[in-house]
Scaffold this active site. Structure first.
Site, PDB file in Angstrom:
ATOM      1  N   HIS A 288       0.804  -1.218   0.000  1.00 24.30           N
ATOM      2  CA  HIS A 288       0.000   0.000   0.000  1.00 24.30           C
ATOM      3  C   HIS A 288       0.838   1.270   0.000  1.00 24.30           C
ATOM      4  O   HIS A 288       0.386   2.306  -0.479  1.00 24.30           O
ATOM      5  CB  HIS A 288      -0.933   0.024   1.213  1.00 24.30           C
ATOM      6  CG  HIS A 288      -1.761   1.259   1.287  1.00 24.30           C
ATOM      7  ND1 HIS A 288      -2.732   1.538   0.336  1.00 24.30           N
ATOM      8  CD2 HIS A 288      -1.748   2.306   2.140  1.00 24.30           C
ATOM      9  CE1 HIS A 288      -3.285   2.704   0.635  1.00 24.30           C
ATOM     10  NE2 HIS A 288      -2.711   3.177   1.713  1.00 24.30           N
ATOM     11  N   CYS A 289       2.066   1.226   0.503  1.00 23.99           N
ATOM     12  CA  CYS A 289       2.805   2.469   0.730  1.00 23.99           C
ATOM     13  C   CYS A 289       3.758   2.864  -0.398  1.00 23.99           C
ATOM     14  O   CYS A 289       3.654   3.951  -0.959  1.00 23.99           O
ATOM     15  CB  CYS A 289       3.591   2.365   2.045  1.00 23.99           C
ATOM     16  SG  CYS A 289       2.537   2.382   3.504  1.00 23.99           S
ATOM     17  N   ILE A 290       4.712   2.003  -0.717  1.00 23.65           N
ATOM     18  CA  ILE A 290       5.805   2.403  -1.604  1.00 23.65           C
ATOM     19  C   ILE A 290       5.325   2.789  -3.007  1.00 23.65           C
ATOM     20  O   ILE A 290       5.818   3.758  -3.581  1.00 23.65           O
ATOM     21  CB  ILE A 290       6.881   1.307  -1.670  1.00 23.65           C
ATOM     22  CG1 ILE A 290       7.432   1.034  -0.269  1.00 23.65           C
ATOM     23  CG2 ILE A 290       8.024   1.732  -2.583  1.00 23.65           C
ATOM     24  CD1 ILE A 290       8.446  -0.073  -0.221  1.00 23.65           C
ATOM     25  N   ASP A 293       2.764   6.405  -1.860  1.00 15.95           N
ATOM     26  CA  ASP A 293       3.156   7.589  -1.088  1.00 15.95           C
ATOM     27  C   ASP A 293       3.964   8.615  -1.871  1.00 15.95           C
ATOM     28  O   ASP A 293       3.716   9.824  -1.746  1.00 15.95           O
ATOM     29  CB  ASP A 293       3.936   7.164   0.161  1.00 15.95           C
ATOM     30  CG  ASP A 293       3.050   6.433   1.167  1.00 15.95           C
ATOM     31  OD1 ASP A 293       1.852   6.244   0.862  1.00 15.95           O
ATOM     32  OD2 ASP A 293       3.541   6.050   2.229  1.00 15.95           O
TER      33      ASP A 293
END
Length: 453
Positions: A288-290, A293
């Site tokens: 979900h992040c890399i 974001d």
């Protein structure tokens, strides 16, 4: 509130019981707090009530023990927010189709809280997002309730010179802070509780109260000067990884042309005891992040007439990787006088990284989509992901097929997209007509039917 935190009588609510919210709820329950989890997904709430886990790396026994303790329960009834002392928001923050931030889940959670907000409550956002979200998106929604959420100027001046106990003495208001989630599913070296928590408030009072709350349940909590600093720190962590992964992904393409093993190169460079941290190439970014974001930061930078060139370039390189995998499969089939149209292709692994059941932003889904559009007959096997459901970025449903190494001979091509440790890749390579290895799963194996890409 501080007294309630210290004696573990503070009642905590977690909005969003996914890969971030559920582990967080269990940490606070284990620390002795009473925790209420909120989610719109009835199936999740039902599973938890029955002591069952829907996240592979969180054992059912852990959930069952938490429920049996009487200190953890899940619900879809958001009216219960009114009775809580602290509410932590752990909702998704995806990208739109135009790669712009989608903060609608934060907005929805903020509205739910605002309808029940009362003075004295602490609201903390944990979702990964761009710097300024807590103050620019969440705070106005909360203040629309009529409850004051910012410290008065006099109180702010006093708090700057006061201890934490004095800094949170203004009970005529609510408190708002940001503490970025740092979950890493499947990481056996660090757990939710042992990863240090960053905490930043919209003012010193909020920051002090939030720091006390996290210090009561985590091994380490680190206070920073503002919510914006905490938000930016989270973006920096993931942008750092995104840019470095893009670098090795680009170097992998060069090394393939030069006939050099990029994985051996990385291991050689990693022998240097300072100044180098190894990152590894793959079929694209997942989780979900890399993958998300850095685009949040790029979008926000435009507000300040600033172009984040490194981030944009890294995003282009990483986004292109699934296409490179499909190109490698097509080329390898062509060399065997086989068209991709009609080819039987097996994808090994669809989770975004090995030994977990998390499909969020997995590059394997894009590879399956691209191959299917080219006319290939695509199947997959993943011992951790029995089904792929339609989602935001994939318009298909599939089920994992049974598989043993000898079955590889039934396919024109087998492609390793996720290198789960419970598969014998050398045995698979022995039976496969053609094996495409994107993860160095067949490390050191040199054979005519094995293609590293």
């Amino acid at each position: 509130m501080l007294l309630a935190i210290n004696d573990r009588t503070a009642k905590i609510g977690i909005i969003g019981l996914g890969y971030v919210g559920l582990p967080l709820a269990l940490v606070y329950q284990h620390a002795g707090f009473h925790v209420t989890g909120f989610d719109n997904d009835v199936s999740k709430v039902t599973s938890l009530a029955q002591g069952r886990s829907y996240i592979q790396h969180i054992g059912a026994e852990t959930v069952a023990e938490a429920v049996a303790s009487g200190r953890f329960q899940a619900t879809t009834d958001f009216d219960r927010l009114a009775a809580l002392d602290a509410i932590l928001i752990c909702v998704p923050t995806p990208l739109t189709d135009k790669r712009e931030p989608d903060v609608s889940f934060i907005e929805n959670a903020g509205r739910e809280i605002a309808r029940r907000l009362r003075p004295g409550q602490l609201i903390v956002l944990e979702s990964s997002t761009y710097p300024g979200t807590t103050e620019e998106v969440l705070l106005p929604l909360l203040e629309a309730s009529g409850v004051r959420c910012r410290a008065e100027l006099k109180a702010m001046a006093q708090a700057a010179h006061a201890s934490a106990s004095v800094a949170v003495a203004d009970t005529g208001r609510a408190y708002v802070a940001y503490s970025p989630e740092r979950e890493d599913p499947g990481n056996r070296d660090f757990t939710t509780r042992t990863i240090p928590k960053l905490v930043g408030g919209i003012d010193p009072e909020s920051g002090a109260l939030a720091l006390a709350l996290y210090s009561a349940a985590f091994e380490s909590a680190v206070g920073v000067s503002s919510a914006r600093v905490a938000e930016m720190a989270k973006i920096l962590e993931n942008t750092y990884r995104c840019v470095n992964i893009a670098l090795v992904n680009e170097l992998k393409q060069l090394c393939l042309r030069m006939g050099i093993d990029i994985f051996e190169v990385i291991e050689a460079a990693a022998t240097k005891p300072f100044g180098f941290h190894p990152f590894y190439p793959g079929p694209g970014l997942g989780g979900h992040c890399i993958p998300i974001d850095p685009f949040y930061l790029s979008w926000k930078a435009h507000e300040f007439d600033f172009t984040t060139r490194f981030i944009q370039l890294a995003g282009e390189i990483n986004t292109e990787m699934p296409y490179k995998v499909v190109e490698a499969i097509t080329t390898a089939l062509n060399r065997r006088r086989l068209p991709v149209d009609g080819a039987r292709i097996l994808i090994l692994g669809v989770a975004y990284k090995k030994d977990i059941d998390d499909l969020r932003e997995s590059p394997a889904l894009k590879v399956i989509e691209l191959l299917s559009k080219l006319g290939a007959e695509v199947n997959y096997h993943d011992p951790h992901c029995p089904r792929v459901w339609r989602g935001r970025h994939n318009d298909f449903e599939m089920a994992s097929i049974p598989f043993i190494p000898a079955d590889a001979a039934q396919f024109d091509c087998v492609a390793v997209l996720t290198d789960h440790t419970d598969l014998d890749y050398r045995a698979i390579a022995c039976h496969a007509r053609l094996l495409i290895d994107t993860r160095n799963a067949t490390r050191g194996l040199r054979a005519d039917n094995v293609v590293h890409c």
